[in-house]
Design a protein around this motif. Structure first.
Motif, mmCIF file in Angstrom:
data_model
loop_
_atom_site.group_PDB
_atom_site.id
_atom_site.type_symbol
_atom_site.label_atom_id
_atom_site.label_comp_id
_atom_site.label_asym_id
_atom_site.label_seq_id
_atom_site.Cartn_x
_atom_site.Cartn_y
_atom_site.Cartn_z
ATOM 1 N N LEU A 18 0.833 -1.191 0.000
ATOM 2 C CA LEU A 18 0.000 0.000 0.000
ATOM 3 C C LEU A 18 0.879 1.256 0.000
ATOM 4 C CD1 LEU A 18 -2.930 1.032 0.093
ATOM 5 C CD2 LEU A 18 -2.657 1.241 2.575
ATOM 6 N N TRP A 19 0.765 2.020 -1.099
ATOM 7 C CA TRP A 19 1.481 3.293 -1.198
ATOM 8 C C TRP A 19 0.619 4.395 -0.599
ATOM 9 C CZ3 TRP A 19 6.163 5.072 -1.896
ATOM 10 C CH2 TRP A 19 6.329 6.436 -2.146
ATOM 11 N N ARG A 20 1.172 5.086 0.400
ATOM 12 C CA ARG A 20 0.478 6.200 1.025
ATOM 13 C C ARG A 20 0.985 7.499 0.401
ATOM 14 N NH1 ARG A 20 1.249 4.827 7.383
ATOM 15 N NH2 ARG A 20 3.454 4.967 6.744
ATOM 16 N N THR A 21 0.075 8.245 -0.220
ATOM 17 C CA THR A 21 0.468 9.482 -0.878
ATOM 18 C C THR A 21 0.827 10.542 0.168
ATOM 19 O OG1 THR A 21 -1.820 10.279 -0.969
ATOM 20 C CG2 THR A 21 -1.024 8.972 -2.841
ATOM 21 N N THR A 22 1.211 11.736 -0.313
ATOM 22 C CA THR A 22 1.609 12.798 0.591
ATOM 23 C C THR A 22 0.531 13.044 1.661
ATOM 24 O OG1 THR A 22 0.658 14.385 -0.962
ATOM 25 C CG2 THR A 22 3.025 14.016 -1.089
ATOM 26 N N PRO A 23 0.935 13.304 2.914
ATOM 27 C CA PRO A 23 2.286 13.661 3.343
ATOM 28 C C PRO A 23 3.212 12.491 3.650
ATOM 29 C CG PRO A 23 0.791 13.829 5.180
ATOM 30 C CD PRO A 23 -0.059 13.489 3.990
ATOM 31 N N LYS A 24 2.717 11.262 3.681
ATOM 32 C CA LYS A 24 3.585 10.120 4.007
ATOM 33 C C LYS A 24 4.546 9.795 2.871
ATOM 34 C CE LYS A 24 1.753 8.927 8.049
ATOM 35 N NZ LYS A 24 2.499 8.954 9.323
ATOM 36 N N SER A 25 4.001 9.588 1.683
ATOM 37 C CA SER A 25 4.802 9.197 0.509
ATOM 38 C C SER A 25 5.704 8.006 0.825
ATOM 39 C CB SER A 25 5.636 10.387 0.018
ATOM 40 O OG SER A 25 4.815 11.405 -0.487
ATOM 41 N N ASP A 26 5.071 6.883 1.162
ATOM 42 C CA ASP A 26 5.860 5.700 1.504
ATOM 43 C C ASP A 26 5.027 4.431 1.330
ATOM 44 O OD1 ASP A 26 4.133 5.497 3.699
ATOM 45 O OD2 ASP A 26 5.575 6.302 5.136
ATOM 46 N N LEU A 27 5.712 3.299 1.450
ATOM 47 C CA LEU A 27 5.052 1.995 1.472
ATOM 48 C C LEU A 27 4.723 1.688 2.923
ATOM 49 C CD1 LEU A 27 7.327 -0.010 -0.999
ATOM 50 C CD2 LEU A 27 5.034 0.899 -1.458
ATOM 51 N N GLY A 28 3.433 1.684 3.262
ATOM 52 C CA GLY A 28 3.052 1.571 4.663
ATOM 53 C C GLY A 28 2.564 0.210 5.114
ATOM 54 N N TYR A 29 2.013 -0.593 4.186
ATOM 55 C CA TYR A 29 1.375 -1.839 4.595
ATOM 56 C C TYR A 29 1.543 -2.929 3.542
ATOM 57 C CZ TYR A 29 -1.170 1.167 7.898
ATOM 58 O OH TYR A 29 -1.495 2.059 8.875
ATOM 59 N N LEU A 30 1.483 -4.160 4.018
ATOM 60 C CA LEU A 30 1.341 -5.334 3.156
ATOM 61 C C LEU A 30 -0.099 -5.796 3.279
ATOM 62 C CD1 LEU A 30 2.541 -7.704 1.435
ATOM 63 C CD2 LEU A 30 2.970 -8.875 3.619
ATOM 64 N N MET A 31 -0.769 -5.986 2.135
ATOM 65 C CA MET A 31 -2.178 -6.369 2.135
ATOM 66 C C MET A 31 -2.399 -7.566 1.219
ATOM 67 S SD MET A 31 -3.715 -2.472 2.039
ATOM 68 C CE MET A 31 -5.404 -2.906 2.452
ATOM 69 N N ARG A 32 -3.532 -8.226 1.398
ATOM 70 C CA ARG A 32 -3.853 -9.396 0.570
ATOM 71 C C ARG A 32 -5.291 -9.298 0.076
ATOM 72 N NH1 ARG A 32 -3.123 -14.670 3.737
ATOM 73 N NH2 ARG A 32 -5.098 -14.023 4.659
ATOM 74 N N ALA A 33 -5.478 -9.611 -1.198
ATOM 75 C CA ALA A 33 -6.833 -9.683 -1.757
ATOM 76 C C ALA A 33 -7.501 -10.951 -1.248
ATOM 77 C CB ALA A 33 -6.777 -9.680 -3.277
ATOM 78 N N GLU A 34 -8.683 -10.807 -0.681
ATOM 79 C CA GLU A 34 -9.416 -11.953 -0.147
ATOM 80 C C GLU A 34 -10.517 -12.427 -1.088
ATOM 81 O OE1 GLU A 34 -8.590 -13.514 2.950
ATOM 82 O OE2 GLU A 34 -6.839 -12.285 2.469
ATOM 83 N N SER A 35 -10.599 -11.814 -2.271
ATOM 84 C CA SER A 35 -11.562 -12.245 -3.291
ATOM 85 C C SER A 35 -11.028 -11.819 -4.653
ATOM 86 C CB SER A 35 -12.935 -11.610 -3.057
ATOM 87 O OG SER A 35 -12.904 -10.222 -3.367
ATOM 88 N N ASP A 36 -11.586 -12.354 -5.710
ATOM 89 C CA ASP A 36 -11.316 -11.830 -7.041
ATOM 90 C C ASP A 36 -11.922 -10.438 -7.159
ATOM 91 O OD1 ASP A 36 -10.212 -14.306 -7.544
ATOM 92 O OD2 ASP A 36 -11.768 -14.955 -8.950
ATOM 93 N N ALA A 37 -11.424 -9.669 -8.104
ATOM 94 C CA ALA A 37 -11.984 -8.336 -8.346
ATOM 95 C C ALA A 37 -13.444 -8.455 -8.788
ATOM 96 C CB ALA A 37 -11.163 -7.621 -9.411
ATOM 97 N N PHE A 38 -14.262 -7.519 -8.358
ATOM 98 C CA PHE A 38 -15.654 -7.470 -8.777
ATOM 99 C C PHE A 38 -16.023 -6.027 -9.113
ATOM 100 C CE2 PHE A 38 -15.395 -7.792 -4.110
ATOM 101 C CZ PHE A 38 -15.878 -6.543 -3.740
ATOM 102 N N PRO A 39 -17.007 -5.824 -9.997
ATOM 103 C CA PRO A 39 -17.366 -4.462 -10.412
ATOM 104 C C PRO A 39 -18.047 -3.694 -9.287
ATOM 105 C CG PRO A 39 -18.858 -6.056 -11.387
ATOM 106 C CD PRO A 39 -17.774 -6.852 -10.725
ATOM 107 N N LEU A 40 -17.820 -2.380 -9.283
ATOM 108 C CA LEU A 40 -18.388 -1.510 -8.252
ATOM 109 C C LEU A 40 -19.480 -0.591 -8.803
ATOM 110 C CD1 LEU A 40 -15.085 -0.422 -6.440
ATOM 111 C CD2 LEU A 40 -16.720 -2.160 -5.684
ATOM 112 N N HIS A 41 -19.986 -0.900 -9.985
ATOM 113 C CA HIS A 41 -20.913 0.027 -10.634
ATOM 114 C C HIS A 41 -22.220 0.205 -9.859
ATOM 115 C CE1 HIS A 41 -21.963 -3.992 -12.240
ATOM 116 N NE2 HIS A 41 -23.200 -3.541 -12.228
ATOM 117 N N LYS A 42 -22.550 -0.727 -8.970
ATOM 118 C CA LYS A 42 -23.775 -0.597 -8.188
ATOM 119 C C LYS A 42 -23.568 0.197 -6.902
ATOM 120 C CE LYS A 42 -25.983 -4.836 -9.870
ATOM 121 N NZ LYS A 42 -26.602 -6.132 -9.477
#
Length: 204
Positions: free
Chosen positions: A97-121
């Motif tokens: 996870l890249w945290r934009t300004t003011p941090k501007s750093d790699l802050g976390y390791l994360m894992r996808a717990e599902s396949d991607a799904f659409p958010l149109h709803k």
């Protein structure tokens, strides 16, 4: 409607709207990485080729990574209904996870717990222009996050992965090639030690 999340300290967790992002290079880092060229261990390459797992850089703004008082808004073990991602994200993929300004750093390791799904709803997602999401878990919070200065100071990394060039850390998510992921692990482990190694083993 707000984003539903299982993380106890967050009402809405998603990735970023980078229209508000400043240049990541403007935030001082904690010191450069080694100036030596990027080197990839052959054993790591062989291990990576055996896996179908994808690796991602997820990008987010302060409203989603910190609380109102400036404290960390995410904790190891947090889970949520969705975090924005790309269409190609699959369950089990790992993301930094890249945290934009003011941090501007790699802050976390994360894992996808599902396949991607659409958010149109999802009305909230539509207003932000987010197209895909996935369930997620925060695996590890870096005690010594890698800064933009450190990443860009590694000449081999800059050559191998154009994302670290100025202006490249934009959007919702970026793919991390296996060779680059291997090198990023080496850099992060130099800061985090065995704690990160154990977290990566648990994430498999």
């Amino acid at each position: 409607a707000p984003v539903r999340t299982l993380a106890p300290t967050r009402k809405a967790v998603a990735a970023s709207d980078l229209r508000k992002e400043a240049s990541p290079g403007r935030t001082p880092g904690v010191g450069p990485t080694s100036p030596e060229s990027l080197r990839f261990a052959q054993s790591s390459e062989r291990a990576m080729t055996k896996s179908t797992r994808n690796y991602w850089l997820w990008i987010t703004t302060p409203e989603f990574y910190e609380n109102a008082d400036g404290s960390d808004g995410l904790r190891a073990g947090d889970r949520g209904d969705w975090w924005t991602c790309t269409k190609g994200t699959r369950r089990g993929d790992l993301a930094l996870l890249w945290r934009t300004t003011p941090k501007s750093d790699l802050g976390y390791l994360m894992r996808a717990e599902s396949d991607a799904f659409p958010l149109h709803k999802d009305r909230y997602a539509r207003t932000r222009g987010w197209r895909f999401g996935c369930e997620y878990q925060v695996i590890y919070r870096f005690r010594h996050p890698l800064s933009y200065r450190e990443l860009s100071a590694d000449p081999g990394l800059a050559k191998e992965w154009g994302v670290v060039r100025r202006g490249g850390l934009q959007g919702v998510a970026k793919s991390i090639p296996s060779r680059v992921w291997s090198h990023l692990q080496t850099l992060l482990r130099s800061h985090e030690g065995q704690a990160l190694a154990r977290a990566l083993r648990r994430a498999k």
